[in-house]
Design a protein around this motif. Structure first.
Motif, PDB file in Angstrom:
ATOM      1  N   PHE A   1       0.540  -5.054  -6.919  1.00 50.00           N
ATOM      2  CA  PHE A   1      -0.364  -3.907  -6.894  1.00 50.00           C
ATOM      3  C   PHE A   1      -1.817  -4.344  -6.765  1.00 50.00           C
ATOM      4  O   PHE A   1      -2.228  -5.387  -7.281  1.00 50.00           O
ATOM      5  N   GLY A   2      -2.591  -3.506  -6.100  1.00 47.08           N
ATOM      6  CA  GLY A   2      -4.030  -3.652  -6.121  1.00 47.08           C
ATOM      7  C   GLY A   2      -4.584  -3.152  -7.446  1.00 47.08           C
ATOM      8  O   GLY A   2      -3.851  -2.604  -8.274  1.00 47.08           O
ATOM      9  N   GLY A   3      -5.888  -3.327  -7.623  1.00 50.29           N
ATOM     10  CA  GLY A   3      -6.512  -2.992  -8.893  1.00 50.29           C
ATOM     11  C   GLY A   3      -6.660  -1.500  -9.162  1.00 50.29           C
ATOM     12  O   GLY A   3      -6.991  -1.097 -10.268  1.00 50.29           O
ATOM     13  N   GLY A   4      -6.424  -0.688  -8.146  1.00 51.08           N
ATOM     14  CA  GLY A   4      -6.514   0.755  -8.335  1.00 51.08           C
ATOM     15  C   GLY A   4      -7.905   1.297  -8.033  1.00 51.08           C
ATOM     16  O   GLY A   4      -8.912   0.596  -8.181  1.00 51.08           O
TER      17      GLY A   4
ATOM     18  N   SER B   1       9.242   6.416 -16.583  1.00 49.57           N
ATOM     19  CA  SER B   1       8.086   7.208 -17.011  1.00 49.57           C
ATOM     20  C   SER B   1       7.142   6.423 -17.907  1.00 49.57           C
ATOM     21  O   SER B   1       6.057   6.898 -18.226  1.00 49.57           O
TER      22      SER B   1
ATOM     23  N   PHE C   1       2.690   0.284   0.431  1.00 47.23           N
ATOM     24  CA  PHE C   1       2.864   1.519  -0.328  1.00 47.23           C
ATOM     25  C   PHE C   1       1.519   1.990  -0.862  1.00 47.23           C
ATOM     26  O   PHE C   1       0.636   1.185  -1.167  1.00 47.23           O
TER      27      PHE C   1
ATOM     28  N   HIS D   1       3.092   9.705 -14.700  1.00 50.07           N
ATOM     29  CA  HIS D   1       3.511   8.396 -14.226  1.00 50.07           C
ATOM     30  C   HIS D   1       3.327   8.277 -12.722  1.00 50.07           C
ATOM     31  O   HIS D   1       2.927   9.232 -12.051  1.00 50.07           O
ATOM     32  N   LEU D   2       3.578   7.115 -12.209  1.00 54.99           N
ATOM     33  CA  LEU D   2       3.362   6.828 -10.805  1.00 54.99           C
ATOM     34  C   LEU D   2       4.211   7.683  -9.890  1.00 54.99           C
ATOM     35  O   LEU D   2       5.389   7.898 -10.147  1.00 54.99           O
TER      36      LEU D   2
ATOM     37  N   SER E   1      -4.658  -2.052 -13.461  1.00 55.54           N
ATOM     38  CA  SER E   1      -3.548  -1.815 -12.557  1.00 55.54           C
ATOM     39  C   SER E   1      -2.247  -2.324 -13.180  1.00 55.54           C
ATOM     40  O   SER E   1      -2.224  -2.801 -14.312  1.00 55.54           O
ATOM     41  N   LEU E   2      -1.188  -2.227 -12.427  1.00 55.93           N
ATOM     42  CA  LEU E   2       0.106  -2.706 -12.896  1.00 55.93           C
ATOM     43  C   LEU E   2       0.249  -4.198 -12.605  1.00 55.93           C
ATOM     44  O   LEU E   2      -0.031  -4.654 -11.494  1.00 55.93           O
TER      45      LEU E   2
ATOM     46  N   ARG F   1     -10.085   4.804  -8.972  1.00 56.07           N
ATOM     47  CA  ARG F   1     -10.158   6.099  -9.657  1.00 56.07           C
ATOM     48  C   ARG F   1     -10.969   7.059  -8.797  1.00 56.07           C
ATOM     49  O   ARG F   1     -12.126   6.771  -8.464  1.00 56.07           O
TER      50      ARG F   1
ATOM     51  N   LEU G   1       6.942  -5.830  -6.172  1.00 54.10           N
ATOM     52  CA  LEU G   1       5.717  -5.230  -5.683  1.00 54.10           C
ATOM     53  C   LEU G   1       4.506  -5.893  -6.311  1.00 54.10           C
ATOM     54  O   LEU G   1       4.498  -6.167  -7.511  1.00 54.10           O
TER      55      LEU G   1
ATOM     56  N   TYR H   1       0.580   4.526  -4.116  1.00 54.38           N
ATOM     57  CA  TYR H   1       1.048   5.330  -5.241  1.00 54.38           C
ATOM     58  C   TYR H   1      -0.142   6.073  -5.833  1.00 54.38           C
ATOM     59  O   TYR H   1      -1.283   5.617  -5.768  1.00 54.38           O
TER      60      TYR H   1
ATOM     61  N   TYR I   1       6.865  -4.047 -15.673  1.00 59.91           N
ATOM     62  CA  TYR I   1       5.431  -4.099 -15.433  1.00 59.91           C
ATOM     63  C   TYR I   1       4.673  -3.746 -16.705  1.00 59.91           C
ATOM     64  O   TYR I   1       5.176  -3.033 -17.566  1.00 59.91           O
TER      65      TYR I   1
ATOM     66  N   GLU J   1      -5.750   8.328 -10.051  1.00 61.49           N
ATOM     67  CA  GLU J   1      -5.938   6.921  -9.711  1.00 61.49           C
ATOM     68  C   GLU J   1      -4.941   6.564  -8.627  1.00 61.49           C
ATOM     69  O   GLU J   1      -3.768   6.948  -8.693  1.00 61.49           O
TER      70      GLU J   1
ATOM     71  N   PHE K   1      -3.159   3.594  -6.203  1.00 60.52           N
ATOM     72  CA  PHE K   1      -2.802   2.180  -6.178  1.00 60.52           C
ATOM     73  C   PHE K   1      -2.157   1.826  -4.845  1.00 60.52           C
ATOM     74  O   PHE K   1      -1.204   2.482  -4.407  1.00 60.52           O
TER      75      PHE K   1
ATOM     76  N   GLN L   1      -1.409   8.168  -9.473  1.00 61.18           N
ATOM     77  CA  GLN L   1      -1.140   8.422 -10.893  1.00 61.18           C
ATOM     78  C   GLN L   1      -2.116   9.483 -11.360  1.00 61.18           C
ATOM     79  O   GLN L   1      -3.314   9.215 -11.535  1.00 61.18           O
TER      80      GLN L   1
END
Lengths: 114, 113
Positions: free
Chosen positions: A104-107, B106, A34, A43-44, B42-43, A109, A102, A36, B35, A88, A90, A38
């Protein structure tokens, strides 16, 4: 344990430039992938996802991603960015069966200069 | 896709107190995920909440600090206990959606002072 790496923490580019964000994961089995986004203060939102089939996946807002199994990668691309793509991003992966958690990677920006 | 109602959307809390965050889903789901997104990070998955069983916590998270309830298939709560400024984060719940996707709430923006 599963891990997800995003190579760039910050990317700055000008409008109309091309964007590519790297994502690599560590799990060797079946994965679902995935991306995503932000936006500031929001929100995501899901950009795109890959489960099986054509490894080139097209998402919303002109984004696409390519799954390369041999490289454990799922890089995100957009040929021409807009100022509104400032956000950002992800990368996220889950293992095997549907509904698994899930990771997640560190994101990354991304700042697009007008 | 499922629709998640998460509340409160934000709160400012005193250190040492606790805050309970609620997530209501408009359809029945087996699993719900909680999360944390720390500032600029990150999450990170805190725990997976299954109805009818104890939540499964990820490494670094414990039930005493983040107790979770899952009384039915549409609702879950996460409590952040004995808060400190380091707990200032956005907390999100998530559920598996259609087509193996995921839906996120949200978020609850928590500031501990």
């Amino acid at each position: 344990a599963q891990s997800v790496s995003q190579h760039n923490h910050h990317v700055i580019l000008s409008e109309a430039a091309s964007l590519e964000l790297g994502c690599n994961y560590s799990y060797g089995g079946t994965v679902n992938l995935f991306w995503y986004v932000q936006y500031p203060g929001q929100h995501l939102q899901l950009l795109l996802k890959y489960f099986s089939g054509d490894p080139l996946v097209k998402g919303i807002k002109g984004f696409e991603a390519e799954f390369i199994k041999s490289k454990f990668s799922f890089n995100l691309r957009k040929p021409s960015v807009q100022w509104s793509d400032t956000a950002e991003y992800f990368c996220a992966v889950n293992e095997g069966a549907a509904g698994n958690k899930l990771t997640f990677g560190g994101g990354t920006r991304v700042l697009v200069k007008p | 896709s499922a629709v998640i109602s998460q509340k409160p959307s934000r709160d400012i809390c005193q250190r040492g107190t606790s805050l309970t965050i609620q997530c209501q889903v408009d359809s029945q789901v087996t699993m719900m995920f909680w999360y944390r997104q720390q500032p600029g990070q990150s999450l990170t998955l805190i725990a997976t909440a299954n109805q009818g069983s104890e939540a499964t916590y990820e490494s670094g998270f414990v039930i005493d600090k983040f107790p979770i309830s899952r009384p039915n298939l549409t609702f879950s709560t996460l409590t952040v206990s004995n808060m400190s400024p380091e707990d200032s984060s956005i907390y999100l719940c998530s559920v598996p959606g259609q087509g193996r996707g995921y839906t996120f709430g949200s978020g609850t923006r928590l500031t501990v002072v």
